[in-house]
Design an enzyme around this catalytic site. Structure first.
Site, PDB file in Angstrom:
ATOM      1  N   LYS A   1       0.862  -1.192   0.000  1.00 55.10           N
ATOM      2  CA  LYS A   1       0.000   0.000   0.000  1.00 55.10           C
ATOM      3  C   LYS A   1       0.889   1.229   0.000  1.00 55.10           C
ATOM      4  O   LYS A   1       1.674   1.450   0.915  1.00 55.10           O
ATOM      5  CB  LYS A   1      -0.905   0.015   1.224  1.00 55.10           C
ATOM      6  CG  LYS A   1      -1.793   1.258   1.289  1.00 55.10           C
ATOM      7  CD  LYS A   1      -2.326   1.495   2.685  1.00 55.10           C
ATOM      8  CE  LYS A   1      -2.923   2.882   2.826  1.00 55.10           C
ATOM      9  NZ  LYS A   1      -1.982   3.982   2.550  1.00 55.10           N
TER      10      LYS A   1
ATOM     11  N   GLY B   1       6.478   4.874   8.813  1.00 57.32           N
ATOM     12  CA  GLY B   1       5.597   6.029   8.890  1.00 57.32           C
ATOM     13  C   GLY B   1       5.604   6.629  10.281  1.00 57.32           C
ATOM     14  O   GLY B   1       6.580   6.502  11.032  1.00 57.32           O
ATOM     15  N   SER B   2       4.493   7.245  10.660  1.00 56.49           N
ATOM     16  CA  SER B   2       4.413   7.965  11.930  1.00 56.49           C
ATOM     17  C   SER B   2       4.235   7.015  13.100  1.00 56.49           C
ATOM     18  O   SER B   2       3.754   5.887  12.944  1.00 56.49           O
ATOM     19  CB  SER B   2       3.241   8.951  11.898  1.00 56.49           C
ATOM     20  OG  SER B   2       2.006   8.253  11.906  1.00 56.49           O
TER      21      SER B   2
ATOM     22  N   GLY C   1       1.841   3.661  13.614  1.00 57.09           N
ATOM     23  CA  GLY C   1       2.511   2.417  14.000  1.00 57.09           C
ATOM     24  C   GLY C   1       1.859   1.762  15.194  1.00 57.09           C
ATOM     25  O   GLY C   1       1.719   0.533  15.248  1.00 57.09           O
TER      26      GLY C   1
ATOM     27  N   CYS D   1      12.859  11.220   8.168  1.00 62.36           N
ATOM     28  CA  CYS D   1      12.630  10.789   9.555  1.00 62.36           C
ATOM     29  C   CYS D   1      13.876  10.880  10.419  1.00 62.36           C
ATOM     30  O   CYS D   1      13.785  11.053  11.631  1.00 62.36           O
ATOM     31  CB  CYS D   1      12.080   9.361   9.579  1.00 62.36           C
ATOM     32  SG  CYS D   1      13.095   8.159   8.698  1.00 62.36           S
TER      33      CYS D   1
ATOM     34  N   GLU E   1       8.232  15.390  16.343  1.00 63.96           N
ATOM     35  CA  GLU E   1       8.784  15.419  14.994  1.00 63.96           C
ATOM     36  C   GLU E   1       8.043  16.463  14.160  1.00 63.96           C
ATOM     37  O   GLU E   1       6.822  16.381  13.985  1.00 63.96           O
ATOM     38  CB  GLU E   1       8.650  14.033  14.358  1.00 63.96           C
ATOM     39  CG  GLU E   1       9.350  13.888  13.031  1.00 63.96           C
ATOM     40  CD  GLU E   1       9.262  12.475  12.485  1.00 63.96           C
ATOM     41  OE1 GLU E   1      10.211  12.041  11.813  1.00 63.96           O
ATOM     42  OE2 GLU E   1       8.244  11.799  12.739  1.00 63.96           O
TER      43      GLU E   1
END
Length: 1131
Positions: A176, A229-230, A234, A286, A383
């Site tokens: 995805k 990802g974030s 997660g 990141c 972040e």
């Protein structure tokens, strides 16, 4: 560089590009120009399930290929990626703003595919000979279907990091891509097709996380998932994995990376490295060093140099080769960065930037520097993911180490110093998965693991070993070996000497028979011996009879010395000393001698009811102590309920669903009330009776309200009216918490003026037109109308409507799984689901009515329903339905002159089959396993059906034991006692489920199922109490009544709640133990006339004709108990 002329925006599933099943798309906007780039097809739940199914189907063939065969596909793909480098760069530029001048991702992506194409043989197991007599080894095997969810900032690199290693070891993948940057992944899909990958090996979809991402995280066929990802997402993925199948999850999450610069560092290298780290991709990395700590002795000089270099950027169109600073990925990201900048202004000193340049159209943010920022401020903890850096000053090692570690992130950290001792102290002390010494991100060791400490992730990636391990299972294999060497050995054989070890003579263990030969042989045997039980013992007996010439094809045989014993695990087999004849019981057949009886409804008509229905059984229990001689002797008639009417009266007059105009405009309730009705229907009814894809239903509903129903078919409107009739049963209950959540307060000033019976009447008026349409919608309308009819008390009407629905399904060929060439595979799967829903609904309603089922048995693959129903629920429920039908045909047969007695062996086989069904269902459908809140009702209903089937099988033995136990011989009585105990245990297990459903608030009064189950359990407990007089059974009955009273008092539930206490009081259960004179009298006298619905009990004494062949000191059955009920509770 220009954007490509054609942009692929479809989903890539099973080797083909397809549009989304619900036709939904979303706009992708160029973040630099704010112009529309493309309309991207959004993957629905159905599309995601289809992608997983394609990957699952492709796995066996893909995993069986040699490593070099799989590697050849990866090499072809790498070559094509190299050739399309410029197109990848332009696609990334127009989708998320990455400048083409700084683009290297396609080249690095191709290198990764090339590397892993040669890495397959790196997968090695281990062996051990340390255990005497054994050789032990490990296998490293692929999971099967793995999912990969990649971020939008550098999508091609993460695609390669996940796809390549997963594929080379034999997994198949559903990937995805992010909705912010889907174009490069879609381009990869075109190259996958060009490279000739087998269909289903790679499936690439895009969409939003709450749909396709959620489906992948919860999917029971996905065995491993890799996500980048974030941190927030997660955590959601990890929770979903825990709630579903505990799939392996690898998470690479966010960072707040510190860079520490000491005064002895290489000054130029430190400035250059830290500037490039936060500058890269406009800060959207990141591991970017967004926090910089500079020693106080060089702070002023460092900050000045950093500012001078960081401020020099060329901001503009990412397609322009002179641009080196692009926009943020989209509007959401742009606003997020600006919000953090405003926070930074409150907690630190703004040195540079701090704004969105007014001379640029897109989502640009100027390079921004804050100094002297408070360590506990939000911008120092979270972040930002933009070109924003915080520079603070430190004095000592201890001070800066504490500040650097003062965060929940731990992805990357760096230290600049020439002191090797200090460098090693910080490499050890920094709480980070990667530490750079005299370098900073994005520098990593290509052959080293990459991953985070703390909230920055779980697991590691790295070439090749670390990444490969993420996609491999470890299996231990223990092999017992013969410690003696076979002989003679070659040496003795060569010299002609006698060997000390004799060679064993090989024997052929069995004759080889192919699977096809076996299936054909069994098919022939079943054709000529339809009534035979075909196992080793019966086959031996038949062969012996054929040899001796006494074989009779019409005489059934069964295992002589084998009785399957039901246990909490798989069926057991107990060897017992036996006779030639099998034990049989004519008592139960005699109990049903006049199969069924007549029930008088509220209109004075008499309706036939079969013995398998609970209606005559419940009437038998409730009339055990009837004081009316008329009721005792007029035993073919079941009197109507004492409360309410069956069927109830319809309104004398009601508003027609249409008007007198040429174009009818059906009545539709206010939209908020419609939402309330449909939401309850989907959560409480549709989770077990599937008729619609939820997305399609709500789309059609919107169209209906937009057109006021003028263009809608009669069948569709009838379906809506039936759903409204179900949902409106409690619509006036304004204290209902669920109602409060759905219908806003301001909408209640104009309430729906129609009642449940009004909508029911509207639906009935449309039935003749539905017959004329006779399409899929007609099937749905009549089936849903049958559910509404039954709950409103129209039992016969319900049976007729579901029968009509089935007849239309037959006419459309659903029973043959046929589909016209104009329909797509999704339509075929829809028809399959509807057919199996009818299959179970037919049995459910026919069983309650005591009437024959209309659908014959057949075999068909069953597809899984939607979010309110767990995976595999439909197929597992259908298998239980088949077993229940067999039980009804055997235990409740139509009486004829050739009817055969019921064998205890057959009953025990059924119990064994039931319990085998229970232990072999998928683990996520087992009782007590955590499931999503939307699926709890479905799981509970599945297990209530199981215990209800066990009760159906054993209840005649309990009933006969209560009525005529004195007629039983001791061996038989022991069997009856055991079966009666099993019946009671099944009822008490059902109570445990009722308790859980009450706590979870999943009990429903919108169908008759829940209250029928509770009523069934009450009747069993009454019989058991009459037989044993155990006082805890009285408490169980009270608990059941309390559960009934706690449900919504509407429809059939309201009648049961009012009627049941009256009937129980008549029997004498309710009240102090000293007042149970009626039950005491029943236990002592065992009246011959107390069994109202079942006739002719004079012949119940039956001789076996042989000695009872089973050792009754051995418990013939053992039943499994769910949490909350145990055998000790029955003592």
């Amino acid at each position: 560089m220009a954007a490509p002329e054609y942009i692929e925006a479809r989903l890539f599933i099973n080797g083909e590009f397809i549009e989304s099943s619900d036709k939904r798309t979303f706009d992708l906007t160029n973040p630099a120009t704010l112009k529309l780039v493309a309309k991207i097809h959004e993957a629905s739940e159905e599309d995601t399930n289809r992608a997983v199914a394609a990957a699952k189907a492709a796995f066996p063939a893909w995993s069986s290929l040699r490593v070099e065969q799989r590697g050849s596909y990866l090499k072809k793909l790498a070559k094509l990626i190299y050739e399309n480098n410029d197109e990848f760069a332009s696609l990334e530029a127009i989708s998320m703003g990455r400048p083409t001048s700084r683009y290297f991702d396609a080249t690095e992506c191709a290198k990764r595919f090339e590397h892993f194409a040669e890495a397959g043989y790196e997968v090695q197991g281990t062996t051990s000979v340390q255990t005497p007599g054994y050789i032990n080894m490990t296998f490293r095997q692929p999971y099967g279907v793995v999912a990969a969810i990649i971020p939008w900032n550098v999508p091609l690199l993460f695609l390669a990091n996940k796809l390549a290693p997963a594929l080379i070891v034999g997994n198949t993948v559903v990937l995805k891509s992010s909705e912010k940057a889907p174009l490069t992944s879609a381009k990869i899909a075109t190259l996958v097709k060009e490279a000739g990958f087998p269909p289903g090996v790679i499936n690439i979809i895009t969409g939003f996380g709450n749909v396709s991402g959620s489906v992948l995280s919860h999917h029971m066929d996905v065995r491993a998932l890799s996500f980048t990802g974030s941190g927030r997402t997660g955590r959601i993925i990890q929770a979903a994995a825990a709630k579903s199948n505990l799939k392996t999850v690898v998470l690479e999450l966010g960072g707040k990376s510190p860079a520490i610069v000491f005064d002895d560092a290489d000054f130029e290298a430190a400035v250059h490295g830290t500037v490039e780290s936060i500058k890269m991709n406009s800060g959207q990395v990141c591991m970017a060093n967004s926090r910089i700590y500079v020693q106080d002795t060089i702070a002023e000089k460092f900050i000045s140099a950093f500012k001078d270099r960081f401020a020099v950027v060329s901001m503009g169109d990412p397609l322009d080769p002179t641009t080196n600073h692009g926009p943020q990925a989209d509007e959401i990201q742009h606003k997020t960065v600006l919000r953090y900048i405003e926070m930074g202004k409150e907690s630190g000193d703004l040195l540079l930037g701090g704004n969105a340049p007014s001379d640029h159209t897109g989502f640009f943010v100027a390079p921004t520097i804050f100094t002297n920022t408070q360590e506990n401020s939000q911008i120092m903890k979270e972040e930002v993911f933009g070109p924003v850096v915080n520079i603070n000053v430190f004095s000592t090692e201890e001070e800066v180490l504490a500040k650097a570690n003062n965060t929940e992130y731990g992805l990357y950290a760096s230290v600049f110093t020439k002191n090797i001792d200090r460098a090693m102290r910080f490499a050890k002390g920094l709480e980070s998965g990667v530490v750079g010494v005299n370098c900073t991100s994005p520098t990593t060791g290509i052959d080293m693991p990459f991953g985070g400490y703390k909230s920055s992730g779980i697991g590691r990636e790295g070439w090749p070993r670390y990444t490969l391990e993420n996609f491999l299972e470890i299996k231990s294999v223990v092999i017992k070996i013969d410690s003696h060497l076979p002989g003679p050995c070659r040496y003795c054989l060569r010299i002609g000497a006698t060997c000390g070890v004799a060679a064993r003579r090989k024997q052929r263990p069995f004759y080889h028979v192919t699977e096809e030969e076996y299936r054909c042989s069994m098919q022939i045997l079943k054709h000529f011996l339809p009534s035979q039980e075909l196992n080793l013992q019966t086959l031996r007996s038949i062969a012996k009879d054929i040899d001796t010439g006494v074989f009779d094809m019409g005489q059934p045989r069964s295992s002589q010395n084998q009785l399957p014993l039901a246990a909490s695990g798989p069926a057991l087999v107990e060897e017992v000393s036996g006779q030639d004849a099998e034990p049989e019981s004519e008592e139960i057949n005699d109990l049903h001698d006049q199969l069924g009886c007549l029930m008088q409804d509220s209109l004075g008509r008499f309706r036939y009811i079969g013995a398998c229905s609970e209606i005559p059984f419940n009437a038998a229990v409730c009339s055990m102590t009837s004081s009316s001689d008329h009721e005792r002797h007029n035993s073919t008639i079941i009197t109507p309920p004492k409360v309410g009417r069956f069927p109830p009266e319809l309104p004398k007059t009601f508003t027609s669903p249409g008007n007198s105009n040429s174009v009818e405009v059906p009545y539709l309730p206010p939209r908020d009330y419609c939402n309330y009705y449909t939401t309850r229907f989907f959560q409480e009814v549709h989770c077990n009776h599937w008729f619609y894809f939820a997305e399609d239903f709500h789309t059609r509903l919107d169209d209906t309200y937009n057109s006021r129903g003028v263009t809608s078919s009669n069948s569709w409107i009838c379906s809506l009216y039936s759903i409204f009739a179900i949902g409106a049963t409690s619509s006036n209950d304004f204290d209902n918490e669920f109602f409060d959540d759905i219908v806003p307060v301001n909408a209640r000033s104009s309430p729906d003026t129609k009642t449940s019976l009004d909508y029911f009447s509207f639906a009935k008026e449309l039935v003749p037109r539905i017959y004329d349409e006779a399409d899929i919608d007609s099937i749905r309308a009549l089936a849903i109308l049958s559910l509404a009819s039954e709950n409103l008390g129209f039992r016969i009407t319900s049976y007729l409507y579901v029968g009509a629905s089935i007849q239309i399904a037959y006419s459309l060929g659903l029973h043959h799984d046929k589909i016209s060439i104009s329909h797509n595979p999704v339509m075929r799967q829809q028809n399959r689901r509807i057919w199996w829903t009818l299959f179970m609904l037919d049995q459910e309603i026919a069983f309650r009515c005591g009437s024959p089922c209309l659908i014959n048995e057949r075999v068909l693959n069953v597809m899984n329903p939607g979010v309110n129903t767990p995976l595999d629920w439909l197929s597992v429920s259908a298998s239980l339905c088949r077993l229940k039908r067999n039980i009804i045909h055997t235990i409740y047969p139509e009486r004829t002159s050739t009817s055969k007695p019921i064998s205890f062996s057959k009953v025990s086989c059924f119990i064994s089959s039931l319990q085998q069904w229970q232990v072999t269902i998928p683990s996520h459908l087992s009782w007590g396993v955590p499931v999503a809140a939307t699926q709890r009702r479905s799981i509970s209903i599945l297990h209530l059906n199981y215990w209800g089937t066990m009760i159906l099988l054993t209840r005649p033995f309990l009933l006969y034991l209560v009525l005529r136990s004195g007629n039983l011989s001791q061996p038989k009585r022991k069997w009856f006692e055991r079966l009666a105990e099993m019946c009671t245990d099944a009822a008490r297990n059902s109570i445990t489920i009722f308790k859980a459903m009450a706590v979870e608030k999943t009990l429903s009064s919108l169908t008759t199922f829940d209250c029928s189950c509770i009523l069934r359990v009450i009747m069993i407990l009454i019989l058991s109490f009459a037989h044993t007089k155990l006082q805890h059974l009285r408490s169980d009955i009270e608990l059941c009544l309390e559960t009934l009273r706690g449900m919504e008092q509407v429809g059939f539930c309201k009648l049961v709640t009012q009627e049941t206490p009256i009937r129980i009081a008549d029997v004498g259960i309710i009240g102090p133990p000293s007042n149970n004179t009626v039950v005491e009298e029943l236990t002592l006298k065992r009246s011959n006339n107390i069994m109202t619905p079942f006739q002719s009990l004079e012949t119940l004494e039956t001789a076996f004709g042989d000695t009872f062949p089973f050792d009754m000191d051995v418990d013939p059955f053992a039943i499994g108990f769910i949490q909350g009920v145990s055998p000790a509770a029955h003592v």
